[in-house]
Design a protein around this motif. Structure first.
Motif, PDB file in Angstrom:
ATOM      1  N   PRO A 164       0.243   5.872  10.477  1.00  0.00           N
ATOM      2  CA  PRO A 164      -0.063   7.287  10.265  1.00  0.00           C
ATOM      3  C   PRO A 164       0.371   7.820   8.900  1.00  0.00           C
ATOM      4  CG  PRO A 164       0.909   6.951  12.439  1.00  0.00           C
ATOM      5  CD  PRO A 164       1.012   5.650  11.703  1.00  0.00           C
ATOM      6  N   ASP A 165       1.467   7.293   8.347  1.00  0.00           N
ATOM      7  CA  ASP A 165       1.914   7.780   7.039  1.00  0.00           C
ATOM      8  C   ASP A 165       0.886   7.465   5.950  1.00  0.00           C
ATOM      9  OD1 ASP A 165       2.682   5.026   7.399  1.00  0.00           O
ATOM     10  OD2 ASP A 165       4.089   5.190   5.724  1.00  0.00           O
ATOM     11  N   ILE A 166       0.267   6.294   6.045  1.00  0.00           N
ATOM     12  CA  ILE A 166      -0.763   5.926   5.068  1.00  0.00           C
ATOM     13  C   ILE A 166      -2.016   6.779   5.305  1.00  0.00           C
ATOM     14  CG2 ILE A 166      -2.250   4.065   4.209  1.00  0.00           C
ATOM     15  CD1 ILE A 166       0.742   3.699   3.508  1.00  0.00           C
ATOM     16  N   TYR A 167      -2.413   6.913   6.555  1.00  0.00           N
ATOM     17  CA  TYR A 167      -3.592   7.724   6.899  1.00  0.00           C
ATOM     18  C   TYR A 167      -3.443   9.145   6.351  1.00  0.00           C
ATOM     19  CZ  TYR A 167      -7.253   9.947   9.646  1.00  0.00           C
ATOM     20  OH  TYR A 167      -8.362  10.654  10.025  1.00  0.00           O
ATOM     21  N   GLU A 168      -2.292   9.749   6.611  1.00  0.00           N
ATOM     22  CA  GLU A 168      -2.070  11.131   6.168  1.00  0.00           C
ATOM     23  C   GLU A 168      -2.043  11.232   4.648  1.00  0.00           C
ATOM     24  OE1 GLU A 168       1.431  12.543   8.192  1.00  0.00           O
ATOM     25  OE2 GLU A 168       0.558  12.004  10.151  1.00  0.00           O
ATOM     26  N   ARG A 169      -1.327  10.318   4.007  1.00  0.00           N
ATOM     27  CA  ARG A 169      -1.235  10.368   2.541  1.00  0.00           C
ATOM     28  C   ARG A 169      -2.609  10.245   1.903  1.00  0.00           C
ATOM     29  NH1 ARG A 169       1.405   5.459  -0.351  1.00  0.00           N
ATOM     30  NH2 ARG A 169      -0.714   4.708  -0.111  1.00  0.00           N
ATOM     31  N   GLU A 170      -3.434   9.352   2.460  1.00  0.00           N
ATOM     32  CA  GLU A 170      -4.781   9.108   1.917  1.00  0.00           C
ATOM     33  C   GLU A 170      -5.819  10.067   2.477  1.00  0.00           C
ATOM     34  OE1 GLU A 170      -5.314   6.829  -0.516  1.00  0.00           O
ATOM     35  OE2 GLU A 170      -3.205   6.234  -0.470  1.00  0.00           O
ATOM     36  N   ARG A 217      -6.708  -4.227   4.737  1.00  0.00           N
ATOM     37  CA  ARG A 217      -6.404  -2.954   4.074  1.00  0.00           C
ATOM     38  C   ARG A 217      -6.872  -1.794   4.942  1.00  0.00           C
ATOM     39  NH1 ARG A 217      -9.587  -4.336  -0.859  1.00  0.00           N
ATOM     40  NH2 ARG A 217      -9.766  -6.368   0.122  1.00  0.00           N
ATOM     41  N   TYR A 218      -8.041  -1.961   5.552  1.00  0.00           N
ATOM     42  CA  TYR A 218      -8.558  -0.983   6.508  1.00  0.00           C
ATOM     43  C   TYR A 218      -7.613  -0.857   7.705  1.00  0.00           C
ATOM     44  CZ  TYR A 218     -11.428  -0.099  10.742  1.00  0.00           C
ATOM     45  OH  TYR A 218     -11.904   0.329  11.954  1.00  0.00           O
ATOM     46  N   ILE A 223       0.842  -1.208   0.000  1.00  0.00           N
ATOM     47  CA  ILE A 223       0.000   0.000   0.000  1.00  0.00           C
ATOM     48  C   ILE A 223       0.874   1.254   0.000  1.00  0.00           C
ATOM     49  CG2 ILE A 223      -1.655   1.325   1.373  1.00  0.00           C
ATOM     50  CD1 ILE A 223      -2.935  -1.427   2.120  1.00  0.00           C
ATOM     51  N   ARG A 224       1.989   1.198   0.717  1.00  0.00           N
ATOM     52  CA  ARG A 224       2.905   2.346   0.733  1.00  0.00           C
ATOM     53  C   ARG A 224       3.465   2.594  -0.672  1.00  0.00           C
ATOM     54  NH1 ARG A 224       7.883   3.287   0.598  1.00  0.00           N
ATOM     55  NH2 ARG A 224       8.587   1.147   0.838  1.00  0.00           N
ATOM     56  N   ALA A 225       3.857   1.515  -1.362  1.00  0.00           N
ATOM     57  CA  ALA A 225       4.483   1.653  -2.681  1.00  0.00           C
ATOM     58  C   ALA A 225       3.470   1.890  -3.802  1.00  0.00           C
ATOM     59  CB  ALA A 225       5.306   0.403  -2.983  1.00  0.00           C
ATOM     60  N   ASP A 226       2.341   1.180  -3.750  1.00  0.00           N
ATOM     61  CA  ASP A 226       1.393   1.197  -4.872  1.00  0.00           C
ATOM     62  C   ASP A 226       0.095   1.940  -4.590  1.00  0.00           C
ATOM     63  OD1 ASP A 226       3.196  -0.476  -6.240  1.00  0.00           O
ATOM     64  OD2 ASP A 226       2.283  -2.250  -5.344  1.00  0.00           O
ATOM     65  N   GLY A 227      -0.130   2.301  -3.337  1.00  0.00           N
ATOM     66  CA  GLY A 227      -1.413   2.896  -2.961  1.00  0.00           C
ATOM     67  C   GLY A 227      -2.465   1.795  -2.819  1.00  0.00           C
ATOM     68  N   TYR A 228      -3.684   2.205  -2.563  1.00  0.00           N
ATOM     69  CA  TYR A 228      -4.793   1.246  -2.485  1.00  0.00           C
ATOM     70  C   TYR A 228      -5.221   0.911  -3.901  1.00  0.00           C
ATOM     71  CZ  TYR A 228      -5.315   1.654   2.543  1.00  0.00           C
ATOM     72  OH  TYR A 228      -5.100   1.583   3.894  1.00  0.00           O
ATOM     73  N   THR A 229      -4.966  -0.316  -4.314  1.00  0.00           N
ATOM     74  CA  THR A 229      -5.307  -0.737  -5.672  1.00  0.00           C
ATOM     75  C   THR A 229      -6.631  -1.500  -5.705  1.00  0.00           C
ATOM     76  OG1 THR A 229      -4.021  -2.763  -5.421  1.00  0.00           O
ATOM     77  CG2 THR A 229      -2.892  -0.846  -6.372  1.00  0.00           C
TER      78      THR A 229
END
Length: 174
Positions: free
Chosen positions: A76-82, A68-69, A40-46
């Motif tokens: 936090p890095d994923i939460y903030e990015r998304e 995924r949830y 998810i960090r590299a590709d995002g939510y696909t």
């Protein structure tokens, strides 16, 4: 009316409006969770998280995509990015169909907790679903359903099963 798959209607949903279901038997080991995070960090939510919208709770209940949830909740890095939003496709089905959908999604990918699977079989049975329905919708054979019923240890799960006559020992002659 032409059918259109839910994947064509993905919507961004605030993660705080999303809730796990109570019946998911799928477990992911820590190394695979780390790999999911890296993915998810590299590709995002696909892939969107599949949810049912519960209007009484004003919440989206996860049918598929709990891990995924969980990544968004834990990192936090994923939460903030998304920006705290998860891609969601919504299905509108009754609870028995959602349970079956969860199992189908999971079984197509990996393994299940035996105890949680036996609880799903019990709950579906309690909802009035037959072994044939469970077999057809969850992709299980009759032996697997029987084994899962045995784990719960509830006699009610066997009320529709015809058992043969008990064996009677012969009396010993003296």
């Amino acid at each position: 009316m032409e059918y259109k798959s839910p994947a064509y209607h993905v919507i961004p949903v605030p993660v705080d409006k999303i809730k796990p279901n109570t019946y998911n038997p799928n477990k992911v080991a820590p190394p695979e969770m780390k790999l999911l995070y890296e993915s998810i960090r590299a590709d995002g939510y696909t892939m969107p998280v599949v949810c049912y919208y519960d209007s009484c709770e004003d919440a989206y209940i996860i049918v598929d995509g709990f891990h995924r949830y969980q990544i968004m909740k834990d990192y936090p890095d994923i939460y903030e990015r998304e920006q705290g939003l998860l891609p969601v496709s919504v299905i509108d089905k009754p609870i028995d169909q959602r349970m079956a959908s969860t199992v189908r999604h999971n079984r197509a990918r990996g393994s299940h907790s035996v105890d949680l699977m036996s609880n799903i079989v019990k709950e579906l049975h309690d909802l009035g679903r037959s072994d044939a329905w469970i077999s057809r919708h969850l992709g299980m054979d009759q032996d697997e359903i029987l084994r899962l019923k045995q784990i719960t240890g509830l006699a009610a799960l066997f009320r529709d099963v015809n058992f043969g006559n008990a064996w009677m020992p012969e009396e010993e002659e003296e």
